[in-house]
Design a protein around this motif. Structure first.
Motif, PDB file in Angstrom:
ATOM      1  N   ASP A  62      37.251  35.817  17.721  1.00 51.57           N
ATOM      2  CA  ASP A  62      38.128  34.720  18.086  1.00 51.57           C
ATOM      3  C   ASP A  62      38.022  34.417  19.574  1.00 51.57           C
ATOM      4  OD1 ASP A  62      40.524  33.029  17.036  1.00 51.57           O
ATOM      5  OD2 ASP A  62      41.208  33.869  18.948  1.00 51.57           O
ATOM      6  N   LYS A  63      38.272  33.175  19.911  1.00 55.80           N
ATOM      7  CA  LYS A  63      38.239  32.716  21.296  1.00 55.80           C
ATOM      8  C   LYS A  63      39.167  33.518  22.207  1.00 55.80           C
ATOM      9  CE  LYS A  63      39.542  28.488  23.798  1.00 55.80           C
ATOM     10  NZ  LYS A  63      39.943  27.077  23.599  1.00 55.80           N
ATOM     11  N   SER A  64      40.280  34.000  21.657  1.00 58.25           N
ATOM     12  CA  SER A  64      41.268  34.708  22.471  1.00 58.25           C
ATOM     13  C   SER A  64      40.756  36.035  23.015  1.00 58.25           C
ATOM     14  CB  SER A  64      42.544  34.952  21.661  1.00 58.25           C
ATOM     15  OG  SER A  64      42.281  35.817  20.570  1.00 58.25           O
ATOM     16  N   VAL A  65      39.709  36.614  22.401  1.00 53.60           N
ATOM     17  CA  VAL A  65      39.185  37.901  22.865  1.00 53.60           C
ATOM     18  C   VAL A  65      37.740  37.792  23.337  1.00 53.60           C
ATOM     19  CG1 VAL A  65      40.712  39.278  21.414  1.00 53.60           C
ATOM     20  CG2 VAL A  65      38.494  38.560  20.504  1.00 53.60           C
ATOM     21  N   ILE A  66      37.230  36.581  23.523  1.00 54.33           N
ATOM     22  CA  ILE A  66      35.816  36.435  23.847  1.00 54.33           C
ATOM     23  C   ILE A  66      35.487  37.014  25.220  1.00 54.33           C
ATOM     24  CG2 ILE A  66      35.856  34.128  24.935  1.00 54.33           C
ATOM     25  CD1 ILE A  66      33.300  35.488  22.367  1.00 54.33           C
ATOM     26  N   GLY A  67      36.410  36.892  26.183  1.00 50.77           N
ATOM     27  CA  GLY A  67      36.168  37.495  27.486  1.00 50.77           C
ATOM     28  C   GLY A  67      36.019  39.000  27.383  1.00 50.77           C
ATOM     29  N   SER A  68      36.902  39.624  26.614  1.00 53.78           N
ATOM     30  CA  SER A  68      36.828  41.070  26.405  1.00 53.78           C
ATOM     31  C   SER A  68      35.549  41.454  25.666  1.00 53.78           C
ATOM     32  CB  SER A  68      38.048  41.543  25.618  1.00 53.78           C
ATOM     33  OG  SER A  68      39.238  41.244  26.309  1.00 53.78           O
ATOM     34  N   ALA A  69      35.175  40.662  24.662  1.00 58.13           N
ATOM     35  CA  ALA A  69      33.968  40.960  23.888  1.00 58.13           C
ATOM     36  C   ALA A  69      32.722  40.914  24.767  1.00 58.13           C
ATOM     37  CB  ALA A  69      33.838  39.974  22.725  1.00 58.13           C
ATOM     38  N   LEU A  93      40.942  40.883  32.142  1.00 61.05           N
ATOM     39  CA  LEU A  93      41.557  40.008  33.135  1.00 61.05           C
ATOM     40  C   LEU A  93      41.229  38.540  32.863  1.00 61.05           C
ATOM     41  CD1 LEU A  93      41.014  42.011  36.448  1.00 61.05           C
ATOM     42  CD2 LEU A  93      43.209  41.398  35.407  1.00 61.05           C
ATOM     43  N   THR A  94      40.004  38.294  32.419  1.00 57.57           N
ATOM     44  CA  THR A  94      39.614  36.917  32.112  1.00 57.57           C
ATOM     45  C   THR A  94      40.453  36.349  30.977  1.00 57.57           C
ATOM     46  OG1 THR A  94      37.343  37.276  32.879  1.00 57.57           O
ATOM     47  CG2 THR A  94      37.705  35.449  31.363  1.00 57.57           C
ATOM     48  N   ASP A  95      40.661  37.142  29.931  1.00 57.77           N
ATOM     49  CA  ASP A  95      41.488  36.680  28.818  1.00 57.77           C
ATOM     50  C   ASP A  95      42.941  36.491  29.247  1.00 57.77           C
ATOM     51  OD1 ASP A  95      39.504  36.485  26.851  1.00 57.77           O
ATOM     52  OD2 ASP A  95      39.578  38.632  26.459  1.00 57.77           O
ATOM     53  N   GLN A  96      43.384  37.236  30.251  1.00 63.92           N
ATOM     54  CA  GLN A  96      44.761  37.120  30.722  1.00 63.92           C
ATOM     55  C   GLN A  96      44.937  35.975  31.725  1.00 63.92           C
ATOM     56  OE1 GLN A  96      47.486  38.932  29.822  1.00 63.92           O
ATOM     57  NE2 GLN A  96      46.307  40.083  28.321  1.00 63.92           N
ATOM     58  N   LEU A  97      44.023  35.868  32.687  1.00 64.00           N
ATOM     59  CA  LEU A  97      44.190  34.951  33.814  1.00 64.00           C
ATOM     60  C   LEU A  97      43.409  33.656  33.686  1.00 64.00           C
ATOM     61  CD1 LEU A  97      43.928  37.556  36.733  1.00 64.00           C
ATOM     62  CD2 LEU A  97      45.998  36.702  35.610  1.00 64.00           C
ATOM     63  N   GLY A  98      42.442  33.607  32.786  1.00 66.15           N
ATOM     64  CA  GLY A  98      41.590  32.429  32.679  1.00 66.15           C
ATOM     65  C   GLY A  98      40.296  32.617  33.455  1.00 66.15           C
ATOM     66  N   TYR A  99      39.268  31.880  33.038  1.00 68.87           N
ATOM     67  CA  TYR A  99      37.941  32.078  33.611  1.00 68.87           C
ATOM     68  C   TYR A  99      37.851  31.622  35.059  1.00 68.87           C
ATOM     69  CZ  TYR A  99      36.945  27.077  33.396  1.00 68.87           C
ATOM     70  OH  TYR A  99      36.970  25.726  33.616  1.00 68.87           O
ATOM     71  N   ARG A 100      38.576  30.569  35.435  1.00 72.09           N
ATOM     72  CA  ARG A 100      38.374  29.938  36.738  1.00 72.09           C
ATOM     73  C   ARG A 100      38.722  30.889  37.885  1.00 72.09           C
ATOM     74  NH1 ARG A 100      40.591  26.194  40.434  1.00 72.09           N
ATOM     75  NH2 ARG A 100      39.056  24.632  41.067  1.00 72.09           N
ATOM     76  N   ARG A 101      39.855  31.554  37.781  1.00 75.49           N
ATOM     77  CA  ARG A 101      40.269  32.472  38.842  1.00 75.49           C
ATOM     78  C   ARG A 101      39.282  33.620  39.011  1.00 75.49           C
ATOM     79  NH1 ARG A 101      46.755  33.261  37.539  1.00 75.49           N
ATOM     80  NH2 ARG A 101      47.365  31.073  37.805  1.00 75.49           N
ATOM     81  N   VAL A 102      38.825  34.162  37.886  1.00 75.06           N
ATOM     82  CA  VAL A 102      37.926  35.315  37.948  1.00 75.06           C
ATOM     83  C   VAL A 102      36.567  34.911  38.521  1.00 75.06           C
ATOM     84  CG1 VAL A 102      36.767  37.105  36.596  1.00 75.06           C
ATOM     85  CG2 VAL A 102      39.113  36.452  36.035  1.00 75.06           C
ATOM     86  N   ILE A 103      36.047  33.752  38.099  1.00 73.64           N
ATOM     87  CA  ILE A 103      34.766  33.297  38.625  1.00 73.64           C
ATOM     88  C   ILE A 103      34.842  33.053  40.128  1.00 73.64           C
ATOM     89  CG2 ILE A 103      33.135  31.360  38.654  1.00 73.64           C
ATOM     90  CD1 ILE A 103      33.377  31.190  35.652  1.00 73.64           C
ATOM     91  N   LEU A 104      35.890  32.377  40.577  1.00 74.27           N
ATOM     92  CA  LEU A 104      36.022  32.106  42.007  1.00 74.27           C
ATOM     93  C   LEU A 104      36.145  33.395  42.809  1.00 74.27           C
ATOM     94  CD1 LEU A 104      38.412  29.013  41.955  1.00 74.27           C
ATOM     95  CD2 LEU A 104      36.048  29.054  42.780  1.00 74.27           C
ATOM     96  N   PHE A 105      36.957  34.316  42.326  1.00 72.27           N
ATOM     97  CA  PHE A 105      37.111  35.606  42.986  1.00 72.27           C
ATOM     98  C   PHE A 105      35.755  36.303  43.101  1.00 72.27           C
ATOM     99  CE2 PHE A 105      37.790  40.202  42.719  1.00 72.27           C
ATOM    100  CZ  PHE A 105      38.722  40.420  43.722  1.00 72.27           C
ATOM    101  N   SER A 106      34.984  36.306  42.010  1.00 73.27           N
ATOM    102  CA  SER A 106      33.684  36.979  42.003  1.00 73.27           C
ATOM    103  C   SER A 106      32.706  36.325  42.969  1.00 73.27           C
ATOM    104  CB  SER A 106      33.106  36.973  40.584  1.00 73.27           C
ATOM    105  OG  SER A 106      33.903  37.721  39.701  1.00 73.27           O
ATOM    106  N   ILE A 107      32.592  35.002  42.903  1.00 77.57           N
ATOM    107  CA  ILE A 107      31.603  34.306  43.730  1.00 77.57           C
ATOM    108  C   ILE A 107      31.846  34.552  45.220  1.00 77.57           C
ATOM    109  CG2 ILE A 107      30.784  32.045  44.491  1.00 77.57           C
ATOM    110  CD1 ILE A 107      31.081  31.073  41.635  1.00 77.57           C
ATOM    111  N   PHE A 108      33.076  34.375  45.663  1.00 83.01           N
ATOM    112  CA  PHE A 108      33.353  34.505  47.090  1.00 83.01           C
ATOM    113  C   PHE A 108      33.170  35.941  47.575  1.00 83.01           C
ATOM    114  CE2 PHE A 108      35.794  30.456  46.539  1.00 83.01           C
ATOM    115  CZ  PHE A 108      35.069  29.724  47.460  1.00 83.01           C
ATOM    116  N   LEU A 109      33.608  36.923  46.794  1.00 89.47           N
ATOM    117  CA  LEU A 109      33.507  38.300  47.260  1.00 89.47           C
ATOM    118  C   LEU A 109      32.092  38.854  47.153  1.00 89.47           C
ATOM    119  CD1 LEU A 109      36.889  39.855  46.155  1.00 89.47           C
ATOM    120  CD2 LEU A 109      36.119  39.256  48.438  1.00 89.47           C
TER     121      LEU A 109
END
Length: 385
Positions: free
Chosen positions: A305-312, A40-56
């Motif tokens: 590669d940077k494109s798969v770093i979230g998945s890695a 999801l991070t590689d698809q949506l970007g780090y910002r959305r996932v971090i915010l979702f995680s912190i608040f919940l």
């Protein structure tokens, strides 16, 4: 939670097995989230996932204070783990966005040292707060603090201006995720991290309970003393990125050496005759653990590669969280089976630490790994099709 479980266990009359289950269920949920969160991070970007995680996860921190039974505590801790599980991959993705490739390993090490800094603050503040406020109010206060930090992150942290090269990169797809899972280096790191995480999470999870019930310290003293090994882990994690650079092309030696030193010092700590020697050896062991911790998260920035770093990073965290799930509950079972003795549980942790050094032998040095391993695997899959 490790500190709060002392009063929680007393209120709900938890057995060692039940106590271990409370700790382990969080890691189970966290583990479940790692690969989906990386994708999801590689698809949506780090910002959305971090915010979702912190608040919940802040919401479920607050909700922990309303716990009314052992079953409710298990359910809340599981949901807490699900919500927090998106953070590791998203934070690593942020590093790849803000820093050039040659600096990402060091930046990742500094970021990961914040885990230990958080533990340091916890060890200093939470024991006293548990006595002053009660365990329920402590969770209310920490959850509120998380919401405030989430708001600050939302307001001030923005993605950097992307370079033309970055704009041309496509989001990770199913094919590249599968290729990452088929890469040998991925699983070598996962197994190494899984093993040392069993030893580390098992020690950390049961340390307050062990200090209070076996070494007969009060909770505040136990919390204060845990600051010392936490400082060691902080230093080791922060320095690990720089040290890994010195071992470029010799990563296998780096992981095996640090795994062996960690295991030897953990053995000396767990069977130390007095509290002073216990924390001396544990602090030294924590430094070597920090070296491995930072390297596991820094090396993917160098190899993939940077494109798969979230998945890695999600896959790396999966190994750690499975270890975190196994260790506390297994220790609880062993402690119960041996009628309160920690010896069997300690030997279990030592065996796990030694396994991390053995799995380190399967890691290939960076000069033996082509940085396009994942891309090569994609091409191979395409040819097969």
């Amino acid at each position: 939670m490790n500190l709060a479980l002392v009063p929680i266990g007393q209120e709900f009359h938890l057995s060692p097995t039940a106590t271990g289950t409370v700790i382990s269920v969080f890691f189970l949920a966290y583990a479940i989230m790692q690969i989906p969160a990386g994708w999801l991070t590689d698809q949506l970007g780090y910002r959305r996932v971090i915010l979702f995680s912190i608040f919940l996860w802040s919401f479920f921190t607050v909700f922990t204070g309303f716990t009314w039974s052992f079953t409710a505590l298990i359910v809340i801790r599981f949901l807490f783990g699900i919500m927090e599980g998106g953070y590791p991959a998203a934070s690593a993705k942020a590093i790849s966005e803000f820093f050039p490739k040659k600096e990402r390993g060091k930046a990742q090490s500094i970021l990961m040292s914040s885990n230990s800094v958080g533990g340091l603050i916890t060890s200093l503040l939470v024991p006293t707060l548990l006595i002053w406020l009660g365990w329920r109010n402590v969770f209310f206060a920490l959850g509120a603090a998380g919401v405030i930090l989430g708001v600050l992150f939302w307001k001030y942290i923005r993605s950097p201006i992307q370079s033309e090269e970055a704009k041309e990169q496509q989001p990770v797809n199913k094919e590249s995720m599968l290729s990452l899972l088929k890469t040998r280096q991925t699983w070598a790191l996962v197994l190494t991290w899984f093993s040392i995480s069993i030893a580390s999470w098992g020690t950390v999870s049961w340390l307050p309970m062990y200090m209070v019930t076996v070494r007969h310290l009060d909770l505040v003293s136990a919390g204060m003393l845990t600051v010392i090994p936490t400082m060691g882990a902080t230093l080791g994690t922060a320095a690990g990125g720089w040290l890994l650079v010195r071992f470029s092309g010799r990563e296998k030696m780096y992981f095996v050496m640090n795994g062996l030193f960690y295991t030897a010092l953990l053995f000396l700590a767990l069977f130390a005759p007095n509290v002073g020697m216990f924390f001396t050896y544990l602090t030294l062991a924590s430094i070597f653990y920090g070296f491995v911790f930072s390297a596991v998260y820094a090396l993917p920035h160098k190899l993939f590669d940077k494109s798969v770093i979230g998945s890695a990073i999600g896959i790396m965290s999966l190994g750690s969280m499975i270890g975190g799930f196994i260790a506390p509950i297994m220790m609880g079972v062993l402690i119960s089976a041996l009628k309160g003795s920690y010896d069997g549980a300690f030997w279990f942790l030592i065996a796990a630490g030694l396994s991390s050094a053995l799995f380190g032998l399967t890691i290939r040095n960076s000069n033996q790994v082509y940085h396009g391993d994942v891309a090569d695997q994609i091409q191979t899959n395409a040819k097969v099709k």
